[in-house]
Enzyme design. Sequence first.
Site, short mmCIF file in Angstrom:
data_model
loop_
_atom_site.label_atom_id
_atom_site.label_comp_id
_atom_site.label_asym_id
_atom_site.label_seq_id
_atom_site.Cartn_x
_atom_site.Cartn_y
_atom_site.Cartn_z
N MET A 27 0.72 -1.20 0.02
CA MET A 27 -0.16 0.05 -0.05
C MET A 27 0.81 1.34 0.05
O MET A 27 0.54 2.27 0.36
CB MET A 27 -0.81 0.00 1.37
CG MET A 27 -1.90 -1.19 1.16
SD MET A 27 -3.46 -0.88 1.94
CE MET A 27 -2.74 -0.64 3.73
N HIS A 49 9.10 -3.28 3.44
CA HIS A 49 8.52 -3.62 1.93
C HIS A 49 9.95 -4.08 1.08
O HIS A 49 9.89 -4.89 0.34
CB HIS A 49 8.16 -2.43 1.49
CG HIS A 49 6.71 -2.03 2.06
ND1 HIS A 49 6.86 -0.93 2.86
CD2 HIS A 49 5.38 -2.44 2.29
CE1 HIS A 49 5.67 -0.50 3.40
NE2 HIS A 49 4.78 -1.77 3.07
N GLN A 61 5.88 -11.41 7.54
CA GLN A 61 5.32 -12.24 8.78
C GLN A 61 4.72 -11.01 9.76
O GLN A 61 3.88 -11.31 10.74
CB GLN A 61 6.49 -12.86 9.56
CG GLN A 61 6.13 -13.55 10.82
CD GLN A 61 5.08 -14.55 10.61
OE1 GLN A 61 4.90 -15.10 9.54
NE2 GLN A 61 4.45 -14.65 11.74
N LYS A 62 5.22 -9.82 9.76
CA LYS A 62 4.59 -8.85 10.52
C LYS A 62 2.94 -8.87 10.53
O LYS A 62 2.37 -8.66 11.49
CB LYS A 62 5.00 -7.37 9.81
CG LYS A 62 4.06 -6.24 10.14
CD LYS A 62 4.71 -5.68 11.73
CE LYS A 62 3.67 -4.29 11.83
NZ LYS A 62 2.52 -4.09 11.11
N GLN A 86 -2.70 -12.38 7.87
CA GLN A 86 -2.76 -12.24 6.79
C GLN A 86 -2.09 -12.96 5.87
O GLN A 86 -2.74 -13.57 4.98
CB GLN A 86 -2.28 -10.60 6.19
CG GLN A 86 -2.33 -10.46 4.61
CD GLN A 86 -1.94 -8.79 4.40
OE1 GLN A 86 -2.72 -8.26 4.40
NE2 GLN A 86 -0.41 -8.69 4.45
N VAL A 114 10.70 -6.89 9.87
CA VAL A 114 11.85 -6.05 9.81
C VAL A 114 11.38 -4.95 10.93
O VAL A 114 10.48 -4.67 10.96
CB VAL A 114 12.22 -5.19 8.42
CG1 VAL A 114 13.41 -4.27 8.75
CG2 VAL A 114 12.61 -6.33 7.29
N MET A 146 8.66 -1.99 11.59
CA MET A 146 8.43 -1.19 10.71
C MET A 146 7.25 -1.25 10.22
O MET A 146 6.59 -2.16 10.13
CB MET A 146 9.59 -1.34 9.70
CG MET A 146 10.82 -0.95 10.11
SD MET A 146 11.99 -0.72 8.61
CE MET A 146 13.33 -0.14 9.59
P1 AMP Z 1 1.55 -2.92 3.49
O1 AMP Z 1 1.92 -1.77 2.57
O2 AMP Z 1 1.44 -2.41 4.90
O3 AMP Z 1 0.17 -3.49 3.08
O4 AMP Z 1 2.36 -4.13 3.44
C1 AMP Z 1 2.86 -4.69 2.32
C2 AMP Z 1 3.71 -5.89 2.57
O5 AMP Z 1 4.89 -5.65 3.55
C3 AMP Z 1 2.74 -6.98 3.63
O6 AMP Z 1 3.07 -8.33 3.07
C4 AMP Z 1 3.36 -6.69 4.86
O7 AMP Z 1 3.21 -7.88 5.93
C5 AMP Z 1 4.81 -6.42 4.43
N1 AMP Z 1 5.47 -5.59 5.66
C6 AMP Z 1 5.11 -4.65 6.20
N2 AMP Z 1 5.80 -4.20 7.25
C7 AMP Z 1 6.75 -5.15 7.45
C8 AMP Z 1 7.92 -5.36 8.22
N3 AMP Z 1 8.14 -4.51 9.18
N4 AMP Z 1 8.69 -6.48 7.98
C9 AMP Z 1 8.35 -7.09 6.91
N5 AMP Z 1 7.28 -7.01 6.15
C10 AMP Z 1 6.45 -6.16 6.38
#
Ligand code: AMP
Length: 277
Positions: free
Chosen positions: A27, A34, A145-146, A150, A173, A181
């Site tokens: 997103m 990411h 895995q955050k 999902q 991360v 993050m």
């Molecule tokens: P989002 O933009 O929040 O929808 O996240 C996009 C992807 O990045 C999803 O698969 C999340 O699980 C992953 N993601 C978000 N934050 C982290 C993080 N801190 N460490 C690893 N993956 C992440």
Amino acid sequence: MIVAKTIEEYKKIRKNLKGSVGFVPTMGYLHEGHLSLVRKSKEENDFTVTSIYVNPTQFGPHEDFNKYPRDLERDLKLLQNVNNDIVFLPDNKEMYPDNFSTWVNVENLTDVLEGKARPGHFKGVTTIVTKLFNIVEPHRAYFGQKDAQQALVIKKMVKDLNMNLEIVIMPTVREKDGLAMSSRNIYLNNEERKAAPVLYKALKLAKKLHSENINDAEFIKDKMEQLIKTEPLAKIDYISIADTESLQELSKIDNKALVSLAVKFGNTRLIDNIIID
Ligand code: AMP
């Protein structure tokens, strides 16, 4: 880096990709979490496609869709720096035209935790991810895995619907102080930001107690709650110790468990988790 703003533009590009395609749906408002997914995809595939799309249907009516952080210029620079090959930037009109009426829903797994706290959230996620998979046609897709629930829901959907791709889950991360993050961390004011690492401290406490042979889930959750409450700005939404596959709450940790929590700081709701083994 190629930028595709419409489905048609993307499809033209996709036709000419010879080799494996890895996909990272996001997103936007990108951070190292990411980018770790993009790097892994680069390692494992001939081409990497990253999508940036703030999906309205996964936000509840009183959630932060309108104020969700957006900075496309910065995101494109970050993606360029990690040699991402293609960015897909669909718009709402194309993703949800006026007569849109089909939804993908994973049952049971979505009744608990985030699904319970955010009704309709996962229906929005599974529908947009299905649409993106159909458009992007990846061989592999990368998730963090955050967002532990999902990740499980997407894996179940891919299995149940015989979707023809592999799902790869990458570790969370974190910032130096342990805070996972998240694009939403930008909402935290200075005091909230200082308090927020208590989430990861509580998760590590669960791990430590389990390593000391304590396996009573209620006892561990109580200790986590006490620790989080030492930060007056933290308002606990839930603390869970659940089976890593069914997500059903455990009373006793036999060998493996997903410890997860959701905590609010002001209007900002943060989630985090750890697997104890
Ligand atoms: P989002 O933009 O929040 O929808 O996240 C996009 C992807 O990045 C999803 O698969 C999340 O699980 C992953 N993601 C978000 N934050 C982290 C993080 N801190 N460490 C690893 N993956 C992440």
